[in-house]
Design a protein around this motif. Structure first.
Motif, short mmCIF file in Angstrom:
data_model
loop_
_atom_site.label_atom_id
_atom_site.label_comp_id
_atom_site.label_asym_id
_atom_site.label_seq_id
_atom_site.Cartn_x
_atom_site.Cartn_y
_atom_site.Cartn_z
N PRO A 112 11.61 -15.73 -34.44
CA PRO A 112 11.64 -15.71 -35.92
C PRO A 112 10.64 -14.71 -36.47
N HIS A 157 5.45 -20.19 -36.76
CA HIS A 157 5.81 -21.59 -36.95
C HIS A 157 4.56 -22.45 -36.76
N PHE A 195 16.96 -20.04 -39.27
CA PHE A 195 15.92 -19.06 -39.56
C PHE A 195 16.46 -17.97 -40.49
N ILE A 232 15.17 -12.88 -37.86
CA ILE A 232 14.77 -12.91 -36.45
C ILE A 232 14.58 -11.49 -35.93
N ARG A 280 5.16 -18.31 -32.31
CA ARG A 280 6.58 -18.32 -32.70
C ARG A 280 7.42 -18.83 -31.53
#
Length: 209
Positions: free
Chosen positions: A93, A97, A128, A131, A180
């Motif tokens: 992504p 995160h 998402f 990406i 991530r």
């Protein structure tokens, strides 16, 4: 006279704009066709992967658990390969995160339980907004690591896994040390999920959801 001029003006506007309207309509119809075609292909792919998954589950049930498979790449000493995908694409992504308290538990968190089929027609990529493509190659799961072996090699220790998520044709993993997740596509996500779960289950008590 004024009314006649208005009609002529409208006819002229319609005449000039008609090619653009035709192009816009054609583009809309083409985009709708492409979207429908993509959905149909995804459903067909998911249906095939689900069938492969059920066949594989019956196979390992008959043999009492997962079995080693042939590995075409050199692994570290003492490693045994239990899953192989011939062509996997890896993405991450665009945004980092932040793990929740549940995801930061000692044992890795699985979004779906081992042995439970997931629904067809959706992709983890849908979750998402953006990406990045990071590589493609053979994807292997061993008793120690998860590898993507291609032009770029990715090595993820199973002991470092924190989050595991899956759809029919995608597989997402995140570790304690990564900012991530890595999303693997064109793979049988359910087979990979169960393989990782059963390998970890031998070493720790893994929550089933």
């Amino acid at each position: 006279m004024q009314s006649l001029m208005t009609i002529e003006t409208l006819e002229w506007i319609l005449l000039v704009s008609s090619p653009f309207l035709a192009i816009a309509t054609a583009c809309m119809l083409y985009n709708a066709y492409c979207a429908s075609n993509r959905r149909e292909k995804r459903l067909l792919t998911d249906h095939r992967l689900n069938a492969d998954y059920f066949t594989w589950r019956e196979w390992i049930r008959a043999r009492g658990g997962i079995q080693p498979v042939f590995c075409s790449r050199v692994l570290e000493e003492g490693e045994v390969c239990f899953a192989c995908e011939r062509e996997a694409f890896a993405y991450e992504p665009l945004m980092p995160h932040v793990l929740s308290e549940e995801e930061m538990a000692d044992a890795p968190v699985f979004d779906t339980a081992c042995g439970v089929p997931v629904g067809e027609g959706w992709s983890i990529l849908d979750c998402f907004e953006g990406i990045n493509f990071i590589g493609k190659g053979f994807l292997f799961v061993t008793n120690r690591n998860l590898y993507l072996k291609g032009l770029k090699e990715i090595k993820i220790p199973l002991d470092d896994l924190q989050v595991v998520a899956t759809s029919c044709s995608n597989f997402l993993v995140e570790t304690k040390t990564m900012d991530r997740p890595v999303i693997f596509t064109r793979v049988n996500g359910q087979k990979l999920r169960d393989t990782v779960y059963m390998l970890l289950e031998k070493r720790m008590n893994v929550p089933r959801s």
